[in-house]
Write a protein that holds these residues in place. Structure first.
Motif, PDB file in Angstrom:
ATOM      1  N   ASP A 185       0.799  -1.221   0.000  1.00  0.00           N
ATOM      2  CA  ASP A 185       0.000   0.000   0.000  1.00  0.00           C
ATOM      3  C   ASP A 185       0.833   1.272   0.000  1.00  0.00           C
ATOM      4  OD1 ASP A 185      -2.244  -1.608   0.137  1.00  0.00           O
ATOM      5  OD2 ASP A 185      -2.436  -1.445   2.318  1.00  0.00           O
ATOM      6  N   VAL A 186       2.125   1.165  -0.292  1.00  0.00           N
ATOM      7  CA  VAL A 186       3.009   2.315  -0.096  1.00  0.00           C
ATOM      8  C   VAL A 186       2.548   3.529  -0.897  1.00  0.00           C
ATOM      9  CG1 VAL A 186       4.640   1.528  -1.891  1.00  0.00           C
ATOM     10  CG2 VAL A 186       5.410   3.057  -0.065  1.00  0.00           C
ATOM     11  N   ALA A 187       2.126   3.339  -2.144  1.00  0.00           N
ATOM     12  CA  ALA A 187       1.703   4.486  -2.951  1.00  0.00           C
ATOM     13  C   ALA A 187       0.380   5.050  -2.447  1.00  0.00           C
ATOM     14  CB  ALA A 187       1.574   4.074  -4.415  1.00  0.00           C
ATOM     15  N   GLU A 188      -0.559   4.175  -2.113  1.00  0.00           N
ATOM     16  CA  GLU A 188      -1.860   4.622  -1.617  1.00  0.00           C
ATOM     17  C   GLU A 188      -1.722   5.389  -0.304  1.00  0.00           C
ATOM     18  OE1 GLU A 188      -6.046   2.562  -0.076  1.00  0.00           O
ATOM     19  OE2 GLU A 188      -4.647   1.427  -1.335  1.00  0.00           O
ATOM     20  N   ASP A 189      -0.916   4.862   0.608  1.00  0.00           N
ATOM     21  CA  ASP A 189      -0.699   5.550   1.878  1.00  0.00           C
ATOM     22  C   ASP A 189      -0.056   6.912   1.660  1.00  0.00           C
ATOM     23  OD1 ASP A 189      -1.789   3.540   3.462  1.00  0.00           O
ATOM     24  OD2 ASP A 189       0.121   2.494   3.675  1.00  0.00           O
ATOM     25  N   ARG A 191      -0.295   8.846  -0.917  1.00  0.00           N
ATOM     26  CA  ARG A 191      -1.277   9.789  -1.445  1.00  0.00           C
ATOM     27  C   ARG A 191      -2.193  10.315  -0.343  1.00  0.00           C
ATOM     28  NH1 ARG A 191      -0.910   6.283  -6.033  1.00  0.00           N
ATOM     29  NH2 ARG A 191      -2.614   4.968  -5.285  1.00  0.00           N
ATOM     30  N   LEU A 192      -2.344   9.543   0.736  1.00  0.00           N
ATOM     31  CA  LEU A 192      -3.121   9.993   1.900  1.00  0.00           C
ATOM     32  C   LEU A 192      -2.267  10.807   2.868  1.00  0.00           C
ATOM     33  CD1 LEU A 192      -5.175   6.742   2.633  1.00  0.00           C
ATOM     34  CD2 LEU A 192      -6.056   8.905   1.699  1.00  0.00           C
ATOM     35  N   ASP A 211       8.429  10.666  -4.038  1.00  0.00           N
ATOM     36  CA  ASP A 211       8.717   9.612  -5.017  1.00  0.00           C
ATOM     37  C   ASP A 211       7.759   8.432  -4.869  1.00  0.00           C
ATOM     38  OD1 ASP A 211      10.878  11.053  -5.989  1.00  0.00           O
ATOM     39  OD2 ASP A 211      12.328  10.032  -4.698  1.00  0.00           O
ATOM     40  N   LEU A 212       7.245   8.210  -3.656  1.00  0.00           N
ATOM     41  CA  LEU A 212       6.415   7.040  -3.381  1.00  0.00           C
ATOM     42  C   LEU A 212       4.939   7.266  -3.677  1.00  0.00           C
ATOM     43  CD1 LEU A 212       7.980   5.910   0.018  1.00  0.00           C
ATOM     44  CD2 LEU A 212       8.487   5.041  -2.273  1.00  0.00           C
TER      45      LEU A 212
END
Length: 322
Positions: A185-189, A191-192, A211-212
């Motif tokens: 979930d690194v990208a989703e987190d 973005r939050l 970057d993530l």
């Protein structure tokens, strides 16, 4: 539905309001994302233990959804904090009008578990509203122990360890499972606005928080993800002995969970550690192969189960509102 209602009866849960509270927790799991996997996994447990699994994970799902809503709206943070305060008091008193809390209270009392781990879980969620990054892995562990390890120990209690304490194995398994999700979930987190991977690790590989958020994969990000995958793999190895410490009827579920979530790491490795372009998932064919590998042991385990359905010796149905 028949099997679910039968499980409630086998667990000695007869009060209509309490049955509906457990059913509410089950519906929370079935209705939302990965919760379906938890509900399916509960089918591997003896019927008398299944509702207690719904209660613990249904409560956790409810808290998580409310927390996410509070973050998205901003104005909901005060409301969420008030709800947590009320819930902590309910856990202490043993009475609640909230269905998920009512079921959890009953589960805790049935299995002689104090309210402190659940109260600590809420405290960490409140902290999560304010803290958006963790400088070191030790800082992350300080967050994960009350958030993940202590609740996991509560779940393990339902599975009745038979060989003494499960501390090191249970903690390693819990951390491995959750770290796997953090990697997925690194990208989703991000973005939050949350960075769960330690900042010291990002610095080591020259990666920034920005970057993530879903940008292009870079050699630094691949090296970072590989580093975290290896860390999770080591935790799975340390927790591999956990199933052998549990009741024989419950070992299949834990083995299945560890195998299933560890296969996400295999998928991430297959994708050359790309977790930004799409969230890593396990395809139906791979799930079917895992089911076949687990099938025979699970059938044998079920064949050895007692037909008494006795479950925990002490029952308690006093968590309903009066």
């Amino acid at each position: 539905m028949y099997l679910d209602q039968r499980a409630l009866t086998r667990a000695g849960i007869h009060d209509p309001l309490l049955r509906e509270s457990y059913e509410y927790c089950r519906r929370l799991l079935v209705a939302v994302g990965d919760g379906k996997d938890i509900w399916r996994g509960s089918l591997l447990l003896p019927p008398e233990r299944r509702p207690h699994m719904w209660a613990m994970y249904g409560f956790a799902r409810h808290v998580d959804e409310m927390s996410e809503l509070a973050i998205e709206t901003g104005a909901g943070r005060t409301q969420f904090a008030d709800w947590c305060t009320t819930t902590k008091a309910d856990l202490e008193s043993g009475h609640s009008c909230e269905p998920s809390v009512r079921a959890l209270i009953h589960t805790l009392r049935t299995w002689d578990i104090g309210p402190e781990p659940a109260q600590g879980y809420l405290d960490v969620y409140l902290m999560d509203q304010r803290v958006t990054e963790y400088p070191t892995f030790d800082d992350l562990l300080n967050y994960l122990r009350p958030m993940i390890v202590e609740p996991f120990r509560m779940v393990v209690t339902i599975m009745r360890p038979t060989s003494g304490p499960t501390g090191p194995e249970g903690e390693a398994a819990a951390l491995a499972l959750y770290l796997t999700n953090l990697i997925r979930d690194v990208a989703e987190d991000q973005r939050l606005g949350r960075t769960y991977l330690p900042l010291e690790d990002l610095d080591r590989f020259g990666v920034t928080r920005e970057d993530l958020a879903g940008g292009p994969m870079t050699p630094g990000i691949r090296d970072l993800v590989k580093f975290e995958v290896n860390r999770a793999q080591a935790l799975y190895e340390r927790g591999a002995g956990l199933p052998d410490l549990l009741h024989p009827q419950c070992r299949g579920l834990v083995r299945a969970s560890l195998m299933f979530y560890r296969s996400y790491l295999t998928e991430i490795e297959r994708r050359d550690y790309d977790v930004l372009s799409a969230k890593p998932r396990i395809g139906p064919a791979h799930q079917a192969r895992m089911a076949l590998r687990l099938g025979v042991p699970l059938v044998m385990s079920r064949a050895r189960r007692s037909g008494t359905g006795a479950g925990p010796a002490r029952r308690w149905e006093g968590a309903a509102c009066s």
